[in-house]
Scaffold this motif. Structure first.
Motif, short mmCIF file in Angstrom:
data_model
loop_
_atom_site.label_atom_id
_atom_site.label_comp_id
_atom_site.label_asym_id
_atom_site.label_seq_id
_atom_site.Cartn_x
_atom_site.Cartn_y
_atom_site.Cartn_z
N ALA A 1 0.46 -1.64 -0.12
CA ALA A 1 -0.15 0.09 -0.13
C ALA A 1 0.47 1.66 0.14
O ALA A 1 1.11 1.99 -0.43
N LEU A 2 1.70 1.39 0.69
CA LEU A 2 3.02 2.30 0.34
C LEU A 2 3.69 2.73 -0.36
O LEU A 2 3.94 3.89 -0.31
N LYS B 1 -0.51 6.93 1.83
CA LYS B 1 -1.68 6.65 2.31
C LYS B 1 -2.09 7.24 4.13
O LYS B 1 -0.72 7.26 4.44
N TYR B 2 -3.17 7.45 4.24
CA TYR B 2 -3.44 7.00 5.61
C TYR B 2 -3.72 6.46 5.56
O TYR B 2 -4.45 5.51 5.05
N VAL C 1 8.86 3.16 8.40
CA VAL C 1 7.87 4.04 8.34
C VAL C 1 8.00 5.85 8.23
O VAL C 1 8.28 5.93 9.88
N GLY C 2 7.62 6.84 7.68
CA GLY C 2 7.69 7.30 8.82
C GLY C 2 5.64 8.08 7.95
O GLY C 2 5.24 7.56 7.20
N HIS C 3 5.69 9.53 8.63
CA HIS C 3 4.60 10.31 8.53
C HIS C 3 5.01 11.56 8.07
O HIS C 3 5.48 12.16 8.50
N TYR D 1 1.21 8.36 5.59
CA TYR D 1 2.62 7.42 6.43
C TYR D 1 2.91 7.03 4.99
O TYR D 1 2.13 7.43 3.45
N PHE D 2 4.72 6.98 4.66
CA PHE D 2 5.03 6.69 3.70
C PHE D 2 6.70 5.73 4.33
O PHE D 2 6.73 5.53 5.45
N LEU D 3 6.93 4.70 3.24
CA LEU D 3 8.06 4.03 3.58
C LEU D 3 9.72 5.06 3.20
O LEU D 3 9.68 5.60 2.61
N THR D 4 10.14 4.63 4.20
CA THR D 4 11.52 5.61 4.58
C THR D 4 12.44 4.71 3.16
O THR D 4 12.52 3.67 2.70
N GLU D 5 13.82 4.74 2.87
CA GLU D 5 14.62 4.70 2.46
C GLU D 5 15.26 3.72 2.60
O GLU D 5 15.24 2.90 1.82
#
Lengths: 122, 139
Positions: free
Chosen positions: A32-33, A38-39, A75-77, A91-95
């Motif tokens: 998903a991310l 996405k929230y 994960v970060g936001h 939320y998003f995936l970090t490196e």
């Protein structure tokens, strides 16, 4: 006799799926991310829709999982304006999260795309 | 500081309130000569602290499953207890029956127990990734 077999099959399938799905939520959240930030509600909808209803998750469970992932920095936001009401956490995936996803997929998912395995699956 | 979770902070606030209440009650009872009530009050204090620790400990685990074998809660309890107790002794109104020696002895004995707990905490950290149990991270 046939009814008996069907009951056994259903029970066995449910037992297998219950065990199988335990570790699956992480992969679905990553998928998903990976698509885009996405929230939580969007993540939940993505998981249910893309898994064709085989996976489901409560929002509270998602928040708990996302907190763990944020804690270990995969994960970060960021806060963005919602349609109404307060800002939403996207939320998003970090490196590190992206690298982890790629490594995991390479080692555990790509093997199912081998021709000989695909022919067995079909 | 990421391990300073909201439930842990709430527990610390409750613990400070309980400890302050205990010190005030203890000093009042001793000053008025009600020595028979000292032990029940101490037991009540211990019980309330235990229940608060259990309640907020569970909430903490639901919030973020930090695998520390209870060390953070123990450390917070130890720190707040001694800060409040020494504070009360030096700046409050302790009874003449309260001696600094009892607090010092508590500090040393409890400090040794805390050090033993810290040892197990360090051991437990080997099974974690950034304080989260490896087995719980992706479950």
């Amino acid at each position: 006799m046939s009814k008996h077999i069907d009951t056994d099959l259903d029970e066995l399938l449910k037992a297998w799926e219950d065990t199988y799905k335990k570790g699956q939520l992480t992969l679905w959240i990553f998928l998903a991310l990976k698509e885009e930030p996405k929230y939580v509600e969007e993540i939940r909808t993505f998981v249910v829709e893309k898994s064709q209803g085989s996976m489901s998750c409560e929002e509270q469970s998602l928040y708990r999982v996302l907190r763990k992932f944020e804690h270990v920095e995969i994960v970060g936001h960021e806060l963005r304006k919602g349609n109404k009401g307060p800002d939403r956490k996207y939320y998003f995936l970090t490196e590190l999260g992206v690298q982890l996803f790629h490594r995991f997929v390479e080692r555990n998912i790509h093997i199912f795309f081998q021709d000989d395995i695909k022919s067995i699956l079909v | 500081m990421k391990t300073l979770t909201p439930p842990l902070i709430r527990f610390a606030l409750v613990a400070v309130g309980c400890t302050a209440g205990f010190r005030v009650a203890l000093s009042s009872l001793l000053t008025q000569g009600h020595f028979n009530f000292v032990v029940p009050v101490a037991i009540l204090f211990g019980l309330v602290m235990f229940l608060a620790g259990r309640y907020f400990g569970r909430r903490d685990n639901e919030y973020l499953p930090i695998y520390d074998v209870g060390f953070r809660f123990h450390l917070v309890t130890f720190l707040q207890y001694h800060i409040v107790s020494y504070g009360w002794y030096w700046f409050g109104f302790p009874s003449v029956h309260e001696h600094i020696g009892a607090l010092n002895a508590t500090l040393i004995i409890w400090g040794i127990c805390l050090a033993v707990h810290a040892y197990y905490y360090v051991q437990a950290r080997r099974h974690t990734i950034k304080h989260i149990n490896r087995d719980e991270l992706f479950d």
